[in-house]
Design an enzyme around this catalytic site. Structure first.
Site, mmCIF file in Angstrom:
data_model
loop_
_atom_site.group_PDB
_atom_site.id
_atom_site.type_symbol
_atom_site.label_atom_id
_atom_site.label_comp_id
_atom_site.label_asym_id
_atom_site.label_seq_id
_atom_site.Cartn_x
_atom_site.Cartn_y
_atom_site.Cartn_z
ATOM 1 N N ARG A 69 1.896 -22.274 3.927
ATOM 2 C CA ARG A 69 2.791 -22.749 4.761
ATOM 3 C C ARG A 69 4.272 -22.509 4.207
ATOM 4 N NH1 ARG A 69 0.690 -23.861 9.681
ATOM 5 N NH2 ARG A 69 3.041 -24.687 10.578
ATOM 6 N N HIS A 113 14.674 -3.306 -0.810
ATOM 7 C CA HIS A 113 14.390 -3.985 0.586
ATOM 8 C C HIS A 113 13.237 -3.116 1.111
ATOM 9 C CE1 HIS A 113 14.400 -6.343 4.114
ATOM 10 N NE2 HIS A 113 14.872 -5.203 4.768
#
Length: 277
Positions: A69, A113
């Site tokens: 998480r 990216h």
């Protein structure tokens, strides 16, 4: 991953992003999945200042972003997103991009990216669950195409040059809500990318001294009607057409913002190790 692993991971992923069932492998399903992903899982680079290596293979990314998480940066987000798209039935492959956001005109940054090229009904689309500077909805790959994000900002695609030219074949621009000028975000080409290329680009991004991701602590997340970011101690929220900005006061305030806005539960020791206070 075998079929049983795929099914189990997809179920866990959908639970993580708040979807009850997989969307259909079409344009509406792609938009719904990316939106849920980006509003549930924060963009963040905090493992870098904490001295932890960034791994971009499927297993460690799933363990970090879904099981653990946590959030991650583009190579992690779009690794997970691509894996889950494949299980659902989308055809997707990675592309590498040069980020121009915040750079002077004419600068030629490295390809640091990753975004995704998706094929839907034999037509190319781009999708990006891992751009930290803004929320970019999926959009068809075509000259002059424009989409609007939840914060009112518009994004458009333009031809940058011919295939194979150094700046890239396509450029994504952004126009902030209420603004007139378009600002370049990143440029990319459609050449195939090897997994080793992604590992190399991610390693450079996360280790090169003096670069943005090795000198700053950066977080962002898409909101239902806006966008929130935390860069060092500057916390900015654009929501429903209004923007607020403030400086984080202390470590306790920082931890509270991490939990309440970005869904990250870092310990007091981890926050102290970030070196912000």
């Amino acid at each position: 991953m075998n079929d049983s692993t795929n099914e189990g991971r997809l179920a866990a992923y959908l639970s993580r992003i708040g979807l009850a069932k997989p969307p259909a492998p079409d344009a509406a399903g792609l938009a719904a999945l990316q939106r849920a992903h980006r509003t549930a899982i924060a963009f963040e680079n905090l493992d870098i200042p904490l001295g932890r290596p960034i791994e971009v293979a499927s297993d460690p990314v799933f363990a970090k972003l879904v099981t653990g998480r946590r959030g991650g940066y583009c190579f992690e987000h779009n690794r997970l997103f691509r894996d889950m798209l494949g299980v659902i039935g989308f055809a997707a492959r990675p592309l590498l991009a040069r980020v121009h956001l915040g750079l002077p005109a004419g600068a030629m940054p490295p390809r640091t990216h990753i975004l995704l090229l998706i094929t839907i009904d034999d037509a190319p689309w781009i999708a990006d669950a891992g751009f930290g500077g803004a929320y970019v909805p999926p959009m068809p790959l075509g000259e002059g195409g424009i989409v609007e994000g939840p914060d009112g900002a518009a994004h458009r695609l333009l031809r940058e040059g011919a295939p194979g030219v150094l700046p890239g074949e396509w450029r994504l621009d952004r126009r902030a809500a209420g603004a007139e000028d378009w600002q370049p975000q990143y440029s990319f080409e459609l050449a195939e990318v090897a997994e080793a290329d992604l590992v190399q680009a991610s390693h450079w991004t996360s280790t090169r001294a003096g670069e943005r991701f090795t000198t700053q602590r950066i977080l962002s997340i898409a909101l239902p009607t806006g966008f929130a970011s935390l860069n060092e101690r500057t916390y900015k929220v654009t929501d429903g057409g209004s923007t607020t900005e403030r400086e984080i006061a202390d470590a306790a305030d920082y931890r509270a913002v991490l939990v309440e806005r970005f869904g990250l539960d870092l310990s007091e020791a981890e926050v102290a190790a970030l070196g912000l206070f």
